[in-house]
Design a protein around this motif. Sequence first.
Motif, PDB file in Angstrom:
ATOM      1  N   ILE A 252       0.855  -1.242   0.179  1.00  0.00           N
ATOM      2  CA  ILE A 252       0.113  -0.053   0.161  1.00  0.00           C
ATOM      3  C   ILE A 252       0.862   1.234   0.218  1.00  0.00           C
ATOM      4  CG2 ILE A 252      -1.600   1.249   1.432  1.00  0.00           C
ATOM      5  CD1 ILE A 252      -2.881  -1.246   2.339  1.00  0.00           C
ATOM      6  N   ALA A 253       1.907   1.018   0.638  1.00  0.00           N
ATOM      7  CA  ALA A 253       2.867   2.424   0.655  1.00  0.00           C
ATOM      8  C   ALA A 253       3.574   2.582  -0.667  1.00  0.00           C
ATOM      9  CB  ALA A 253       3.970   2.147   1.879  1.00  0.00           C
ATOM     10  N   SER A 254       3.889   1.550  -0.920  1.00  0.00           N
ATOM     11  CA  SER A 254       4.539   1.690  -2.381  1.00  0.00           C
ATOM     12  C   SER A 254       3.722   2.281  -3.551  1.00  0.00           C
ATOM     13  CB  SER A 254       5.252   0.366  -2.877  1.00  0.00           C
ATOM     14  OG  SER A 254       5.877   0.396  -4.157  1.00  0.00           O
ATOM     15  N   ILE A 255       2.449   1.486  -3.574  1.00  0.00           N
ATOM     16  CA  ILE A 255       1.590   2.114  -4.610  1.00  0.00           C
ATOM     17  C   ILE A 255       1.056   3.484  -4.586  1.00  0.00           C
ATOM     18  CG2 ILE A 255      -0.673   1.252  -3.855  1.00  0.00           C
ATOM     19  CD1 ILE A 255      -1.025   0.166  -6.686  1.00  0.00           C
ATOM     20  N   THR A 256       1.071   3.880  -3.206  1.00  0.00           N
ATOM     21  CA  THR A 256       0.604   5.208  -2.805  1.00  0.00           C
ATOM     22  C   THR A 256       1.717   6.396  -3.429  1.00  0.00           C
ATOM     23  OG1 THR A 256      -0.594   4.313  -0.615  1.00  0.00           O
ATOM     24  CG2 THR A 256      -0.053   6.885  -0.943  1.00  0.00           C
ATOM     25  N   GLN A 257       2.861   5.751  -3.434  1.00  0.00           N
ATOM     26  CA  GLN A 257       3.897   6.690  -3.861  1.00  0.00           C
ATOM     27  C   GLN A 257       3.460   6.819  -5.378  1.00  0.00           C
ATOM     28  OE1 GLN A 257       6.224   8.836  -2.127  1.00  0.00           O
ATOM     29  NE2 GLN A 257       6.416   9.632  -4.379  1.00  0.00           N
ATOM     30  N   ASP A 258       3.435   5.823  -5.940  1.00  0.00           N
ATOM     31  CA  ASP A 258       3.130   5.619  -7.304  1.00  0.00           C
ATOM     32  C   ASP A 258       1.864   6.787  -7.800  1.00  0.00           C
ATOM     33  OD1 ASP A 258       5.263   4.202  -8.086  1.00  0.00           O
ATOM     34  OD2 ASP A 258       4.025   2.292  -7.659  1.00  0.00           O
ATOM     35  N   ILE A 259       0.989   6.564  -6.929  1.00  0.00           N
ATOM     36  CA  ILE A 259      -0.261   7.504  -7.261  1.00  0.00           C
ATOM     37  C   ILE A 259      -0.032   8.772  -7.041  1.00  0.00           C
ATOM     38  CG2 ILE A 259      -2.830   8.080  -6.479  1.00  0.00           C
ATOM     39  CD1 ILE A 259      -2.919   5.045  -5.593  1.00  0.00           C
ATOM     40  N   ALA A 260       0.833   9.193  -5.994  1.00  0.00           N
ATOM     41  CA  ALA A 260       1.501  10.535  -5.783  1.00  0.00           C
ATOM     42  C   ALA A 260       2.265  10.980  -6.966  1.00  0.00           C
ATOM     43  CB  ALA A 260       2.248  10.647  -4.582  1.00  0.00           C
ATOM     44  N   ASP A 261       3.043   9.953  -7.695  1.00  0.00           N
ATOM     45  CA  ASP A 261       3.713  10.354  -8.677  1.00  0.00           C
ATOM     46  C   ASP A 261       2.782  10.788 -10.028  1.00  0.00           C
ATOM     47  OD1 ASP A 261       6.165  10.270  -7.405  1.00  0.00           O
ATOM     48  OD2 ASP A 261       6.749   8.424  -8.283  1.00  0.00           O
ATOM     49  N   ALA A 262       1.822   9.947 -10.085  1.00  0.00           N
ATOM     50  CA  ALA A 262       1.015  10.356 -11.124  1.00  0.00           C
ATOM     51  C   ALA A 262       0.325  11.529 -11.183  1.00  0.00           C
ATOM     52  CB  ALA A 262      -0.277   9.223 -11.194  1.00  0.00           C
ATOM     53  N   ALA A 263      -0.062  12.168 -10.120  1.00  0.00           N
ATOM     54  CA  ALA A 263      -0.450  13.412  -9.695  1.00  0.00           C
ATOM     55  C   ALA A 263       0.661  14.669  -9.997  1.00  0.00           C
ATOM     56  CB  ALA A 263      -1.032  13.673  -8.468  1.00  0.00           C
ATOM     57  N   ARG A 264       1.948  14.474  -9.709  1.00  0.00           N
ATOM     58  CA  ARG A 264       2.920  15.074  -9.897  1.00  0.00           C
ATOM     59  C   ARG A 264       3.351  15.237 -11.335  1.00  0.00           C
ATOM     60  NH1 ARG A 264       8.164  13.882 -10.249  1.00  0.00           N
ATOM     61  NH2 ARG A 264       7.837  12.051  -9.722  1.00  0.00           N
ATOM     62  N   LEU A 265       3.318  14.053 -11.860  1.00  0.00           N
ATOM     63  CA  LEU A 265       3.714  14.234 -13.418  1.00  0.00           C
ATOM     64  C   LEU A 265       2.562  14.453 -14.451  1.00  0.00           C
ATOM     65  CD1 LEU A 265       6.109  10.901 -13.262  1.00  0.00           C
ATOM     66  CD2 LEU A 265       6.614  13.391 -13.102  1.00  0.00           C
ATOM     67  N   ALA A 266       1.180  14.839 -13.843  1.00  0.00           N
ATOM     68  CA  ALA A 266       0.277  14.971 -14.684  1.00  0.00           C
ATOM     69  C   ALA A 266       0.518  16.089 -15.916  1.00  0.00           C
ATOM     70  CB  ALA A 266      -1.039  15.363 -13.778  1.00  0.00           C
ATOM     71  N   PRO A 267       1.131  17.110 -15.577  1.00  0.00           N
ATOM     72  CA  PRO A 267       1.344  17.968 -16.797  1.00  0.00           C
ATOM     73  C   PRO A 267       2.250  17.365 -17.817  1.00  0.00           C
ATOM     74  CG  PRO A 267       1.761  19.150 -14.786  1.00  0.00           C
ATOM     75  CD  PRO A 267       1.509  17.620 -14.420  1.00  0.00           C
ATOM     76  N   LEU A 268       3.206  16.763 -17.724  1.00  0.00           N
ATOM     77  CA  LEU A 268       3.979  15.827 -18.665  1.00  0.00           C
ATOM     78  C   LEU A 268       3.283  14.907 -19.250  1.00  0.00           C
ATOM     79  CD1 LEU A 268       7.420  15.280 -16.498  1.00  0.00           C
ATOM     80  CD2 LEU A 268       7.088  16.813 -18.489  1.00  0.00           C
ATOM     81  N   VAL A 269       2.210  14.188 -18.467  1.00  0.00           N
ATOM     82  CA  VAL A 269       1.312  13.057 -19.204  1.00  0.00           C
ATOM     83  C   VAL A 269       0.664  13.656 -20.168  1.00  0.00           C
ATOM     84  CG1 VAL A 269      -0.383  11.538 -18.586  1.00  0.00           C
ATOM     85  CG2 VAL A 269       1.661  11.792 -17.184  1.00  0.00           C
ATOM     86  N   SER A 270       0.088  14.830 -19.696  1.00  0.00           N
ATOM     87  CA  SER A 270      -1.142  15.606 -20.553  1.00  0.00           C
ATOM     88  C   SER A 270      -0.269  16.183 -21.809  1.00  0.00           C
ATOM     89  CB  SER A 270      -1.629  16.883 -19.677  1.00  0.00           C
ATOM     90  OG  SER A 270      -2.271  16.313 -18.577  1.00  0.00           O
ATOM     91  N   ALA A 271       0.791  16.874 -21.432  1.00  0.00           N
ATOM     92  CA  ALA A 271       1.594  17.144 -22.664  1.00  0.00           C
ATOM     93  C   ALA A 271       1.851  16.094 -23.701  1.00  0.00           C
ATOM     94  CB  ALA A 271       2.981  17.742 -22.403  1.00  0.00           C
TER      95      ALA A 271
END
Length: 665
Positions: free
Chosen positions: A422-441
């Motif tokens: 849970i701790a590990s995947i929670t960090q991935d979920i946070a990365d998804a939010a942090r990298l959202a601009p790059l993903v959108s671009a």
Amino acid sequence: MPGGAAAGLLSVARAEPPLTTLDGAITDRAGVLGDDEAQVRAALDRLADETRYQLFVVYVDDFENMDGESWANATANNARLGAQDLLLAVAPAERLFGLSYVSGGDLSERDVDVIQDAVADRLRAVGDAPADDADWGSAAVVAADATRAALASSSGPEVSPLALSGGAVVVAGGVGGWLWWRRRRQERGVPASSADELAGLPTQDLDRRASSALVAIDDALRTSEQELGFAQAEFGLEATTAFERALAQAREDVRQAFALRQHLDDSTQEAEPQRRELLTRIVTLCDGAADALDEQTAAFDDLRKIAERAPQVLDETLQRADEIAARIDVSRQALATLSSTYPASALASVSANPDQAASLVDGARSAVEQGRAALAKRDRGTAVAHARGAQNALGQAVTLLDAVDRAGQDLAEAGPRLERGIASITQDIADAARLAPLVSAAGDASVAPAEAEARAAVEEARAARDGGDPLAALARLTAAEAALDKALEPARAKAEADARATALLRDTVGRVESQVRATEDFVATRRRAVGPEARTRLAEATRLLGEARSLHPADPPAALARAQQAERYAQAAARAAQQDVAGWGQQQGGGDVGGMVLGGILLDSILRSGGGRGGFGGSTYGRSGRSSGRPGGRVGGGFGGAGFGGGRPAGRGGGGGRSARGGRF
């Protein structure tokens, strides 16, 4: 002359012109070998027996005012030595030696370097030893052994299969030096042809390695096809199915390798990087095919061992079946205990294992009986097939029962593993939010569903902590994290690339700014001499530096590329400005012309203009460009790149297509 051994020879030293004939493989005109001649001859014989090369050794007192390289080459040519003949000439009294060889053969220049260095080291040790302890023959032994080792490790077909016999059944007989070499490396735990090793080979050596690999694997395939026929006749088609598949795949890999070789042979325009890439691919394909054949060779060896002792194997297999059967009731009891603590869904993957294991044990016992019946009819091949089938069935039964044994431990550890998951995947979920601009671009649509599944997996995992199926929750959590990781990989790679580019950009921009400032100062104080090329390069460097600064927030890699371009232009500007100043000084007669004239400060013009600001006149370049004949040189320092030193010192004699190495020891 230093060296006790050499000093002891001076009183009887006699100059020898290059010899016209040799006394054989060993020519000792200096009389320094004595009883050591036998060990020298043995080393030369090993080299000749195991390779296509032969080493001739010559000891004379003095090279008659010639260097060792020239003397060795002249003697080799006079004696009409062949392309695969080497000659080591040693003059102990002079402490000189020469090693003559024909370049472009199976020995690479790097190989010759290694041999030369080994001989020089040995001669130096002998030459510095007391006269009574001088073992001059050891230098010849070192030369022969180093040559033999170089040929064995260079993967050439020069290594005799007779001298290097042995190995597995499938590839014995037609393997040659290359497969022997790779087998020896594997025995020492070294990959057959690692990427680093191939990358370090000169292109000529890599080409030889690829050609040798093709010849060797083609021979191995032919031998393997014969071996398959023998095995099918002995053990039947079913027992050899895996080898047949491996052989078919090996044929396809070798077909591709030969096609690449043909492409290289037909192409004369292939650039060296592309040529090296194709040669490396050839070696890799041959290695893969050989590995596949090696694996099947081990399987055939196992079959033969079973065939040799089939009665004992069947007895041992039946005993093993009884031992495994005793575990089945224990596994059933373990499952009953676990079912009182965990829901049925948590045990679904192992609940049927004891029954399946019991069925497999029964099948193994039946196979043993059939194998014994085949032995009674003297049908050893059928007996082996039944023995192998019984062994495989028992192996699967053990796997099933081991899974039951592990289930309790896995369930007990599932709680802590869930927390970590849970701790590990929670960090991935946070990365998804942090990298959202790059993903959108990037327009990547795979991240959103992967993120949603990750959140759902987290909810299920949290619920499983209160009495659900922790193993299923953990499996879902692991799969969801892997999917989200894969979806985020491009954005993470972009973020990491941006971070690396930003770090490099800071360093590069700092360097370029310093160089631009220094060059601007250089030009400003030497305006009279500096022409348009240097000024144009300097202006371009300044422009690119500005682009790098503006691009940095949105695209660090592109900014870094601009900064690196700017650095190249700044360096070019500095070089051009220095050459302009050097040429201007020569045009002025070579005297000490500088100061205000070089700096473009013309007092008459200033006075005539009333002390006002000057225009662009007065400092004309007067030339249409820089001549390639203008001498270079540095003015001011700090602007030039690395200098160009000389290559390796000359140490090769000529004549007759032979080369030589050597020198003083």
